[in-house]
Write a protein that holds these residues in place. Structure first.
Motif, short mmCIF file in Angstrom:
data_model
loop_
_atom_site.label_atom_id
_atom_site.label_comp_id
_atom_site.label_asym_id
_atom_site.label_seq_id
_atom_site.Cartn_x
_atom_site.Cartn_y
_atom_site.Cartn_z
N ILE A 176 -3.67 -5.50 -4.22
CA ILE A 176 -3.45 -5.83 -2.81
C ILE A 176 -4.44 -6.90 -2.36
CG2 ILE A 176 -3.54 -4.91 -0.46
CD1 ILE A 176 -2.51 -2.27 -1.57
N GLY A 177 -5.69 -6.79 -2.85
CA GLY A 177 -6.69 -7.80 -2.52
C GLY A 177 -6.29 -9.18 -2.98
N LYS A 218 -2.34 -0.89 -6.49
CA LYS A 218 -3.79 -0.80 -6.53
C LYS A 218 -4.42 -1.68 -5.46
CE LYS A 218 -5.10 0.45 -11.24
NZ LYS A 218 -5.83 -0.03 -12.44
N GLU A 219 -5.60 -1.24 -4.96
CA GLU A 219 -6.29 -2.03 -3.94
C GLU A 219 -6.71 -3.38 -4.49
OE1 GLU A 219 -6.75 -1.65 -0.68
OE2 GLU A 219 -5.45 0.10 -0.81
N SER A 220 -7.03 -3.43 -5.78
CA SER A 220 -7.41 -4.72 -6.37
C SER A 220 -6.23 -5.68 -6.37
CB SER A 220 -7.91 -4.52 -7.80
OG SER A 220 -6.92 -3.88 -8.60
N GLN A 228 -3.79 -10.50 -0.60
CA GLN A 228 -4.44 -10.90 0.65
C GLN A 228 -5.09 -12.28 0.54
OE1 GLN A 228 -6.80 -7.28 1.04
NE2 GLN A 228 -5.64 -6.68 2.87
N ALA A 261 -1.59 2.72 -8.12
CA ALA A 261 -2.87 3.37 -7.89
C ALA A 261 -2.82 4.80 -8.45
CB ALA A 261 -3.18 3.40 -6.40
N ARG A 285 0.83 -1.20 0.00
CA ARG A 285 0.00 0.00 0.00
C ARG A 285 0.87 1.26 0.00
NH1 ARG A 285 -3.66 -1.64 3.54
NH2 ARG A 285 -5.18 -2.19 1.94
#
Length: 401
Positions: free
Chosen positions: A26-27, A22-24, A30, A173, A17
């Protein structure tokens, strides 16, 4: 240093982060971390390189029963990140070739240009972190040119700048693209390519200021209590309190040396890693006490000059902000605040806002935080709602009719 899969996973996610992923993306990491955590249950949740190798070998899709190239990439990449943290105490996001060497341009023109740029930055005395960021931006652009079939820098035109930035949008991002542009611009200035600088300006990548959540009074009390009531180690307490009270950057906490502390005057004096400016700060008695406790009783025997060292062998100095995040996050968990993202950026904002609410002049706050420009402190005005309300002029009578 964290040794459990869940703990290292938090550090990895924070590093991704902080790097602007990008959050996608990072998802997706995870999801892989959750699978690794299930595999680690047979080891009591402990991560080892052997476990990472086993995880990376799980290349068969349970849905199709066949080899999955995406699964191989995702799991192998995650194991590499975990291994880097287990070995060095930092998460290395560098992409390497199969031989483990960081990828660099191949053409002689690009290699020579990149080396000249690196030498110039070192000659000017830029901080190591700045040199790394500027060098990475230049290297990625040269790699992009090479992959586009351009072997000479003179053959590059403005359209390559647009296409280079566009190629990064799948990995960075949107909010982080300003950082990319900021790190890229000095290289184009160095090579005297005004046409490329004009193209970079035309890209109109704008800086976005995100509101940083602050700690409430009760939350702050819980954190201080955890630090002062021995709910965490003296090292972790000292690091958390330094970030919470003084607003020191993670890089300055990492670089803090034993000789930087003046025990008689209860101050520390450093040269900031980011700006190169000197900074002297007073230390509260509780921070001095935790520092003394750690150095006298807990700090491993070492010839290193850094105050804070890894608690597990090898007892090296921290070299990445993710390690500091892991420590502050552990302190917050001990304080009963497991869902608070206790990054030093948030703690720095908290310290600044506390000073502002206490009526401290902005130039003084700027000096305490070690800003190279007083204008950098203005961002904290947006966090002080009460002070902002006091600046609102009353509406003239009849104006609303």
């Amino acid at each position: 240093m964290e040794a459990m899969v869940d703990g290292i996973g938090l550090v990895v996610v924070e590093a991704l982060r902080a790097a602007g992923y990008k959050e996608s993306t990072i998802g997706q990491y995870q999801k892989s971390i959750r699978v690794l955590a299930l595999l680690a249950q047979k080891e009591g949740g402990l991560y080892t390189p052997r476990l990472g190798a086993e995880f990376a070998s799980m290349t068969t899709s349970p849905r199709t029963g066949r080899f999955s190239a995406q699964r191989r990439f995702d799991y192998s990449r995650l194991a590499t990140l975990f291994d880097s943290y287990a070995a060095t105490g930092q998460v290395s996001l560098a992409m390497s070739s199969r031989g483990g060497r960081v990828i660099v341009p191949q053409s002689a023109d690009f290699v020579a240009l990149w080396e000249t740029w690196s030498a110039d930055m070192e000659r000017r005395g830029l901080a190591a972190a700045t040199r790394a960021a500027y060098g990475r931006a230049a290297g990625e652009y040269l790699l992009f040119l090479e992959a586009s079939g351009i072997a000479s820098f003179q053959a590059a035109d403005g359209t390559t700048v647009f296409r280079f930035l566009e190629s990064l949008r799948g990995r960075w991002a949107q909010s982080a693209m300003w950082t990319v542009v900021t790190n890229f611009r000095p290289f184009l200035t160095f090579v005297h390519r005004q046409d490329l600088l004009d193209a970079l300006k035309m890209a109109q990548t704008r800086r976005r200021h995100q509101l940083v959540p602050l700690l409430g009074e009760r939350e702050e009390q819980l954190v201080v209590q955890a630090c002062t009531h021995n709910e965490v180690s003296a090292r972790d307490a000292a690091i958390t309190l330094l970030a919470l009270v003084t607003g020191l950057r993670a890089c300055d906490i990492i670089a803090l040396r034993l000789k930087d502390i003046d025990w008689r005057s209860s101050t520390l004096a450093i040269v900031q890693q980011k700006t190169g400016n000197p900074l002297t700060l007073p230390l509260l008695a509780v921070i001095i006490g935790k520092l003394a406790n750690y150095i006298l009783n807990d700090r491993p025997d070492s010839d290193l000059k850094n105050v804070f060292l890894r608690s597990l062998a090898p007892h090296l100095a921290f070299s990445d902000h993710a390690s500091i995040y892991s420590i502050t996050q552990r302190t917050f968990r001990a304080a009963g605040l497991p869902n608070t993202k206790a990054a030093t950026r948030m703690l720095r904002h908290h310290a600044a806002t506390k000073l502002l609410r206490a009526g401290t002049p902005l130039p003084t706050i700027s000096a305490i935080l070690g800003h190279s420009s007083p204008d950098s402190t203005n961002v904290y005005l947006s966090e002080d709602t009460d002070q902002m309300r006091a600046c609102v002029l009353p509406m003239p009578a009849g104006a609303g009719r």
